[in-house]
Design a protein around this motif. Structure first.
Motif, PDB file in Angstrom:
ATOM      1  N   GLU A  14       0.837  -1.192   0.000  1.00  0.00           N
ATOM      2  CA  GLU A  14       0.000   0.000   0.000  1.00  0.00           C
ATOM      3  C   GLU A  14       0.881   1.254   0.000  1.00  0.00           C
ATOM      4  N   VAL A  15       0.697   2.106  -0.987  1.00  0.00           N
ATOM      5  CA  VAL A  15       1.496   3.323  -1.131  1.00  0.00           C
ATOM      6  C   VAL A  15       0.581   4.520  -0.959  1.00  0.00           C
ATOM      7  N   PRO A  16       0.918   5.480  -0.082  1.00  0.00           N
ATOM      8  CA  PRO A  16       0.045   6.640   0.128  1.00  0.00           C
ATOM      9  C   PRO A  16       0.118   7.631  -1.034  1.00  0.00           C
ATOM     10  N   TYR A  17      -1.039   8.079  -1.470  1.00  0.00           N
ATOM     11  CA  TYR A  17      -1.127   9.093  -2.513  1.00  0.00           C
ATOM     12  C   TYR A  17      -2.169  10.117  -2.109  1.00  0.00           C
ATOM     13  N   ASP A  18      -1.939  11.363  -2.492  1.00  0.00           N
ATOM     14  CA  ASP A  18      -2.944  12.376  -2.210  1.00  0.00           C
ATOM     15  C   ASP A  18      -4.040  12.308  -3.286  1.00  0.00           C
ATOM     16  N   PRO A  19      -5.173  12.956  -3.055  1.00  0.00           N
ATOM     17  CA  PRO A  19      -6.304  12.845  -3.998  1.00  0.00           C
ATOM     18  C   PRO A  19      -5.961  13.258  -5.423  1.00  0.00           C
ATOM     19  N   GLU A  20      -5.121  14.258  -5.601  1.00  0.00           N
ATOM     20  CA  GLU A  20      -4.765  14.696  -6.949  1.00  0.00           C
ATOM     21  C   GLU A  20      -3.990  13.610  -7.684  1.00  0.00           C
ATOM     22  N   GLN A  21      -3.094  12.928  -6.976  1.00  0.00           N
ATOM     23  CA  GLN A  21      -2.366  11.825  -7.610  1.00  0.00           C
ATOM     24  C   GLN A  21      -3.311  10.687  -7.977  1.00  0.00           C
ATOM     25  N   ILE A 141      13.492  12.276 -16.827  1.00  0.00           N
ATOM     26  CA  ILE A 141      12.501  12.099 -15.765  1.00  0.00           C
ATOM     27  C   ILE A 141      12.209  13.418 -15.047  1.00  0.00           C
ATOM     28  N   GLU A 142      13.230  14.252 -14.841  1.00  0.00           N
ATOM     29  CA  GLU A 142      13.013  15.527 -14.159  1.00  0.00           C
ATOM     30  C   GLU A 142      12.176  16.473 -15.012  1.00  0.00           C
ATOM     31  N   GLU A 143      12.410  16.456 -16.320  1.00  0.00           N
ATOM     32  CA  GLU A 143      11.635  17.337 -17.192  1.00  0.00           C
ATOM     33  C   GLU A 143      10.180  16.878 -17.270  1.00  0.00           C
ATOM     34  N   LEU A 144       9.960  15.578 -17.265  1.00  0.00           N
ATOM     35  CA  LEU A 144       8.590  15.076 -17.241  1.00  0.00           C
ATOM     36  C   LEU A 144       7.887  15.497 -15.957  1.00  0.00           C
ATOM     37  N   ALA A 145       8.599  15.407 -14.843  1.00  0.00           N
ATOM     38  CA  ALA A 145       8.023  15.827 -13.569  1.00  0.00           C
ATOM     39  C   ALA A 145       7.714  17.321 -13.578  1.00  0.00           C
ATOM     40  N   LYS A 146       8.553  18.092 -14.243  1.00  0.00           N
ATOM     41  CA  LYS A 146       8.349  19.543 -14.326  1.00  0.00           C
ATOM     42  C   LYS A 146       7.006  19.875 -14.961  1.00  0.00           C
ATOM     43  N   VAL A 149       3.843  15.273 -15.610  1.00  0.00           N
ATOM     44  CA  VAL A 149       3.508  14.008 -16.262  1.00  0.00           C
ATOM     45  C   VAL A 149       3.443  12.942 -15.167  1.00  0.00           C
ATOM     46  N   GLY A 150       2.239  12.525 -14.834  1.00  0.00           N
ATOM     47  CA  GLY A 150       2.072  11.602 -13.717  1.00  0.00           C
ATOM     48  C   GLY A 150       1.846  10.160 -14.125  1.00  0.00           C
ATOM     49  N   ASN A 151       1.652   9.923 -15.439  1.00  0.00           N
ATOM     50  CA  ASN A 151       1.397   8.580 -15.946  1.00  0.00           C
ATOM     51  C   ASN A 151       2.402   8.273 -17.056  1.00  0.00           C
ATOM     52  N   VAL A 152       3.172   7.226 -16.863  1.00  0.00           N
ATOM     53  CA  VAL A 152       4.234   6.862 -17.797  1.00  0.00           C
ATOM     54  C   VAL A 152       4.068   5.404 -18.206  1.00  0.00           C
ATOM     55  N   THR A 153       3.951   5.175 -19.501  1.00  0.00           N
ATOM     56  CA  THR A 153       3.895   3.808 -20.017  1.00  0.00           C
ATOM     57  C   THR A 153       5.241   3.465 -20.641  1.00  0.00           C
ATOM     58  N   ALA A 198      10.902   6.734 -12.068  1.00  0.00           N
ATOM     59  CA  ALA A 198       9.503   7.154 -12.181  1.00  0.00           C
ATOM     60  C   ALA A 198       8.701   6.736 -10.952  1.00  0.00           C
ATOM     61  N   VAL A 199       8.916   5.514 -10.488  1.00  0.00           N
ATOM     62  CA  VAL A 199       8.223   5.043  -9.288  1.00  0.00           C
ATOM     63  C   VAL A 199       8.616   5.894  -8.084  1.00  0.00           C
ATOM     64  N   ALA A 200       9.906   6.246  -7.986  1.00  0.00           N
ATOM     65  CA  ALA A 200      10.373   7.077  -6.872  1.00  0.00           C
ATOM     66  C   ALA A 200       9.716   8.459  -6.898  1.00  0.00           C
ATOM     67  N   LYS A 201       9.350   8.930  -8.104  1.00  0.00           N
ATOM     68  CA  LYS A 201       8.664  10.224  -8.248  1.00  0.00           C
ATOM     69  C   LYS A 201       7.152  10.104  -8.018  1.00  0.00           C
ATOM     70  N   LYS A 202       6.708   8.916  -7.670  1.00  0.00           N
ATOM     71  CA  LYS A 202       5.283   8.617  -7.488  1.00  0.00           C
ATOM     72  C   LYS A 202       4.499   8.827  -8.775  1.00  0.00           C
ATOM     73  N   MET A 203       5.167   8.579  -9.902  1.00  0.00           N
ATOM     74  CA  MET A 203       4.452   8.490 -11.165  1.00  0.00           C
ATOM     75  C   MET A 203       3.821   7.102 -11.251  1.00  0.00           C
ATOM     76  N   PHE A 204       2.671   7.020 -11.913  1.00  0.00           N
ATOM     77  CA  PHE A 204       2.042   5.723 -12.114  1.00  0.00           C
ATOM     78  C   PHE A 204       2.615   5.112 -13.392  1.00  0.00           C
ATOM     79  N   VAL A 205       3.224   3.952 -13.260  1.00  0.00           N
ATOM     80  CA  VAL A 205       3.917   3.312 -14.375  1.00  0.00           C
ATOM     81  C   VAL A 205       3.094   2.138 -14.893  1.00  0.00           C
ATOM     82  N   LYS A 206       2.806   2.175 -16.174  1.00  0.00           N
ATOM     83  CA  LYS A 206       2.183   1.049 -16.862  1.00  0.00           C
ATOM     84  C   LYS A 206       3.224   0.398 -17.757  1.00  0.00           C
TER      85      LYS A 206
END
Length: 303
Positions: A14-21, A141-146, A149-153, A198-206
């Motif tokens: 179980e990983v905590p995420y805020d509502p926006e994530q 990855i940093e530019e995507l976070a900028k 970009v929260g979803n990465v396939t 990406a996982v460390a940035k709490k991006m959702f990885v597919k």
């Protein structure tokens, strides 16, 4: 804290995420089998160049009658992409996701990042999504976070280079073209690093894995197990479309695909509703509207 945060089950924990994530799951038609009935996506085909050659991939840009990855009716500039988003948000308010998935490799095209900037600046509430082969993911990855970009396939077809070298003709990295085992090892190393970051940035990885009978079929559960352990959110088994060097391979049947998904399910959540989207897809999964949108744009230009 308990009231402000909820959790998502990722990698068996179980990983905590805020509502926006968590909105990036609940309103993303690829990440939620419920969202696919209510929400849509708009793919912006702004990235024509690719830095690897897969043995199953042919990218025909001007192809209106095929529904498969790597296909688009035309390549847009970043400014045209922004105009398209404005039109789609106005006419199809159920579209919540803006994705860049080709027709080449998004991270190998500077137009991708200009498009992300333009769209994010004007529509910060939209969910930003990217699809990549993962070769350049660690570098960007940093530019995507900028640009939020929260979803990465990530398309990951092997976790064993001995199998990977059967799937890729070449990999181009830092100005050099690599072949064979060297190419497969380089690509896999970058993919693993990028997924971890990406996982460390709490991006959702597919993870997208192309099911290639006789090449990686017995290996796919091992892929699912590995990426599940790494913290990827969901896993998408994509049956091979026989073309290019794999044109003579018989693709898996729907029953074989379901059986493979069942084998992978103990390790990671399965995406079972994939529509194998075009690089210019617009609308709900299986209810694409891009042909009428692009026709309207064309008609307006000729008026």
């Amino acid at each position: 804290m308990a009231d402000e945060y909820r959790t998502a089950t990722i990698g068996g924990r179980e990983v905590p995420y805020d509502p926006e994530q968590l909105r990036k799951i609940s309103e993303h038609p690829c990440y939620s089998d419920k969202a696919c009935h209510a929400f849509g996506r708009c793919h912006l085909p702004v990235a024509p160049r690719c830095n690897i050659q897969c043995n199953y991939c042919i990218r025909d840009y001007d192809c209106v009658n095929e529904s498969r990855p790597g296909v688009t009716s035309r390549v847009l500039t970043p400014e045209e992409g922004l105009d398209l988003v404005r039109r789609v948000v106005r006419d199809f308010p159920y579209v919540k996701v803006i994705g860049i998935a080709g027709p080449g490799e998004p991270l190998a095209n500077p137009e991708t990042f200009e498009t992300l900037r333009l769209v994010h600046d004007e529509f910060p509430h939209l969910i930003m999504c990217i699809s990549t082969n993962g070769l350049l993911l660690p570098e960007y990855i940093e530019e995507l976070a900028k640009y939020d970009v929260g979803n990465v396939t990530v398309t990951l077809n092997a976790v064993d280079p001995a199998i990977g070298e059967k799937i890729y003709s070449w990999v181009e990295y830092e100005g050099k073209r690599h072949h064979g085992r060297e190419a497969a090892e380089l690509l896999l190393s970058q993919q693993f690093r990028g997924i971890e970051m990406a996982v460390a940035k709490k991006m959702f990885v597919k993870i997208n894995t192309v099911y290639i009978p006789g090449i990686n079929d017995e290996h796919i559960p091992a892929i699912a197990k590995k990426v599940g352990e790494m913290g990827a959110f969901t896993f998408n088994v994509i049956p091979l479309i026989p073309q290019y060097k794999f044109a003579d391979i018989t693709p898996p049947t729907p029953a074989e695909k379901r059986e493979m998904q069942d084998k992978c399910a103990p390790y990671i959540k399965q995406m079972r509703h994939c529509a194998r989207c075009r690089a210019d897809a617009i609308g709900k999964l299986g209810q694409d509207v891009q042909s009428c949108v692009y026709q309207q744009m064309k008609d307006e230009k000729t008026e």
